[in-house]
Design a protein around this motif. Structure first.
Motif, short mmCIF file in Angstrom:
data_model
loop_
_atom_site.label_atom_id
_atom_site.label_comp_id
_atom_site.label_asym_id
_atom_site.label_seq_id
_atom_site.Cartn_x
_atom_site.Cartn_y
_atom_site.Cartn_z
N PHE A 1 -41.98 7.72 2.36
CA PHE A 1 -40.53 7.54 2.22
C PHE A 1 -39.91 7.05 3.53
O PHE A 1 -38.97 6.25 3.51
N ALA A 2 -40.44 7.49 4.65
CA ALA A 2 -39.94 7.02 5.95
C ALA A 2 -40.21 5.52 6.11
O ALA A 2 -39.33 4.76 6.54
N ALA A 3 -41.42 5.10 5.75
CA ALA A 3 -41.76 3.67 5.85
C ALA A 3 -40.92 2.84 4.88
O ALA A 3 -40.46 1.74 5.21
N ALA A 4 -40.71 3.36 3.66
CA ALA A 4 -39.91 2.64 2.67
C ALA A 4 -38.46 2.52 3.11
O ALA A 4 -37.83 1.46 2.97
N ALA A 5 -37.90 3.61 3.64
CA ALA A 5 -36.51 3.60 4.10
C ALA A 5 -36.33 2.64 5.27
O ALA A 5 -35.33 1.90 5.35
N LEU A 6 -37.30 2.64 6.20
CA LEU A 6 -37.22 1.72 7.34
C LEU A 6 -37.31 0.27 6.88
O LEU A 6 -36.54 -0.58 7.35
N THR A 7 -38.23 -0.01 5.96
CA THR A 7 -38.36 -1.38 5.43
C THR A 7 -37.09 -1.81 4.72
O THR A 7 -36.62 -2.95 4.88
N CYS A 8 -36.50 -0.91 3.94
CA CYS A 8 -35.26 -1.22 3.22
C CYS A 8 -34.12 -1.49 4.19
O CYS A 8 -33.37 -2.46 4.02
N ALA A 9 -33.99 -0.65 5.22
CA ALA A 9 -32.91 -0.82 6.18
C ALA A 9 -33.04 -2.13 6.95
O ALA A 9 -32.07 -2.88 7.11
N VAL A 10 -34.26 -2.42 7.42
CA VAL A 10 -34.48 -3.66 8.18
C VAL A 10 -34.26 -4.87 7.27
O VAL A 10 -33.61 -5.85 7.67
N GLY A 11 -34.78 -4.81 6.04
CA GLY A 11 -34.62 -5.92 5.13
C GLY A 11 -33.17 -6.23 4.80
O GLY A 11 -32.74 -7.39 4.83
N LEU A 12 -32.39 -5.18 4.51
CA LEU A 12 -30.98 -5.39 4.19
C LEU A 12 -30.20 -5.88 5.40
O LEU A 12 -29.31 -6.73 5.28
N TRP A 13 -30.52 -5.34 6.57
CA TRP A 13 -29.81 -5.78 7.79
C TRP A 13 -30.06 -7.26 8.07
O TRP A 13 -29.13 -8.03 8.29
N VAL A 14 -31.34 -7.65 8.02
CA VAL A 14 -31.68 -9.05 8.25
C VAL A 14 -31.10 -9.94 7.15
O VAL A 14 -30.53 -11.00 7.41
N GLY A 15 -31.22 -9.49 5.90
CA GLY A 15 -30.75 -10.29 4.78
C GLY A 15 -29.24 -10.48 4.77
O GLY A 15 -28.75 -11.58 4.49
N ILE A 16 -28.49 -9.42 5.06
CA ILE A 16 -27.03 -9.52 5.08
C ILE A 16 -26.57 -10.46 6.18
O ILE A 16 -25.67 -11.30 5.99
N ARG A 17 -27.19 -10.36 7.36
CA ARG A 17 -26.82 -11.26 8.46
C ARG A 17 -27.10 -12.71 8.09
O ARG A 17 -26.27 -13.60 8.33
N ARG A 18 -28.25 -12.96 7.49
CA ARG A 18 -28.60 -14.33 7.12
C ARG A 18 -27.68 -14.85 6.02
O ARG A 18 -27.26 -16.02 6.05
N THR A 19 -27.36 -14.01 5.02
CA THR A 19 -26.50 -14.45 3.93
C THR A 19 -25.09 -14.77 4.42
O THR A 19 -24.47 -15.74 3.98
N ARG A 20 -24.58 -13.95 5.34
CA ARG A 20 -23.23 -14.20 5.86
C ARG A 20 -23.16 -15.49 6.66
O ARG A 20 -22.09 -16.11 6.76
N ARG A 21 -24.28 -15.91 7.22
CA ARG A 21 -24.30 -17.14 8.02
C ARG A 21 -24.53 -18.37 7.16
O ARG A 21 -24.44 -19.51 7.66
N THR A 22 -24.83 -18.18 5.88
CA THR A 22 -25.12 -19.29 5.00
C THR A 22 -23.84 -20.02 4.63
O THR A 22 -22.84 -19.41 4.30
N THR A 23 -23.87 -21.33 4.69
CA THR A 23 -22.70 -22.13 4.32
C THR A 23 -23.04 -23.06 3.19
O THR A 23 -24.20 -23.34 2.93
#
Length: 287
Positions: free
Chosen positions: A265-287
Motif C-alpha cells: 500500500f505504501a508503494a501504491a500510494a507513492l506511485t499514485c501521488a507521483v503519477g498524479l503530481w506529474v500528470g496534473i503539471r503536464r496537463t495544465r501546461r498543455t495548450t
C-alpha cells in the motif's frame, strides 16, 4: 430594447429571469469535472466491451501454458516460496496474483496510447476547449483505469477456482483496491508520457516498452527472484512493482495483516501521488 435586455438576462441566468447562476468553484468544481471526465471515459469502454474481453486472453494464456511449466520446473510455490508443494493448486496460489498485477500493469501503461489517438483526431483539443478543470481531465482519465481492473481481476480469480485456486473474497477486494490505487498512478504517468510525446508516437512506445518488461521481470511476477543473481535481487528492491506483487500474494493467500501488505500500500500510494503530481503539471501546461 427592453425585450433584448430581458433575453440577455435570461441567457445569463440559465433560463430563469431574475435568478442567480450557481457556479461551482474550488473543490466542488474539481469533483464535478472529474466525474464528468470519468463518465465520458468509462462510457467509451462500455460501448466497446470487446476490448475488455480481448485483454483477458493474454493472462489466460499465461495461466494455461506458463502455470504448468512452473509446476514441473520448480516443484510449485506452496506458501509463497519455491519448492513448497508441487501441486497445481499451490502454483496457482502463487501465480494468479502475479497475473492479476500483470493485467494492471499492461492495461494502465497503455492509457497514453488512447490519448495519442485522441490527439491525432483532434478530439482532445476539443476537450481542452471546454471549461473543465485541467486537473480534472487528468484525474478523471486516470480513475477510469480502476473499473476495468476490478472486472478483469474478479474474472481471472473466479476462472481459476475450479483448478484449485482458493478464493478469499474480502482479501481479493482489498487486493483490487490496492491495484486500483497503483493503476491510477501508472495511468497518470502513461498519460503524461503521451502528452510529452505529442506528434512523436515512436517516443511513447519506445519509453513504454523499454520500461515495461524490466519492471515486470524484476518484480518476481513470473518467476521467483530468490533463484536469481544478487544484482537482480538488489534491483528489485528499487522496483515499486515488487512490493505490489508481494502484497497481492500475501492478500490472496488469506493474510490481511502482513508486512508485505503494508509495504504494498505504501508503494501504491507513492506511485499514485507521483503519477498524479506529474500528470496534473503536464496537463495544465498543455495548450
Amino acid at each position: 430594447m427592453t425585450a433584448q435586455t430581458n433575453l440577455s438576462a435570461t441567457r445569463t441566468t440559465g433560463g430563469r429571469p431574475g435568478g442567480d447562476v450557481s457556479v461551482r468553484t474550488g473543490a466542488g468544481k474539481l469533483v464535478a469535472d472529474t466525474w464528468a471526465v470519468f463518465t465520458r471515459e468509462i462510457l467509451l469502454v462500455l460501448r466497446d466491451p470487446f476490448t475488455l474481453i480481448f485483454s483477458l486472453l493474454q493472462p489466460l494464456i499465461f495461466l494455461g501454458l506458463f502455470g504448468p511449466l512452473l509446476t514441473g520446473a520448480v516443484g510449485g510455490f506452496g506458501g509463497g516460496t519455491p519448492g513448497g508443494g508441487g501441486s497445481t493448486a499451490d502454483t496457482l496460489q502463487w501465480f494468479v496474483p502475479g497475473v492479476i498485477v500483470m493485467i494492471s500493469l499492461f492495461g494502465t501503461s497503455m492509457s497514453g496510447s488512447n490519448l495519442l489517438y485522441e490527439m491525432m483526431t483532434g478530439s482532445y483539443e476539443r476537450v481542452l476547449a471546454t471549461p473543465l478543470d485541467r486537473s480534472a481531465i487528468l484525474v478523471g482519465r486516470a480513475l477510469k483505469e480502476f473499473a476495468p481492473l476490478v472486472v478483469q481481476g474478479l474474472l481471472i480469480a473466479v476462472v481459476c477456482v475450479p483448478f484449485g485456486f482458493t478464493l478469499y473474497p474480502l482479501h481479493l477486494l482489498v487486493g483490487l483496491l490496492l491495484l486500483g490505487l497503483f493503476g491510477v498512478g501508472v495511468g497518470a504517468l502513461s498519460i503524461s508520457l503521451a502528452l510529452a510525446a505529442k506528434n512523436r508516437e515512436w517516443l511513447f512506445w519506445g519509453v513504454q516498452q523499454s520500461l515495461l518488461f524490466p519492471l515486470l521481470i524484476l518484480s518476481g511476477m513470473m518467476l521467483p527472484l530468490e533463484a536469481g543473481p544478487a544484482w537482480m535481487q538488489t534491483a528489485a528492491m528499487f522496483n515499486p512493482l515488487t512490493y505490489i506483487v508481494d502484497a497481492e500474494r500475501a492478500l490472496l493467500a488469506g493474510s490481511l495483516v502482513d508486512t508485505d501488505v503494508l509495504w504494498g500500500f505504501a508503494a501504491a500510494a507513492l506511485t499514485c501521488a507521483v503519477g498524479l503530481w506529474v500528470g496534473i503539471r503536464r496537463t495544465r501546461r498543455t495548450t
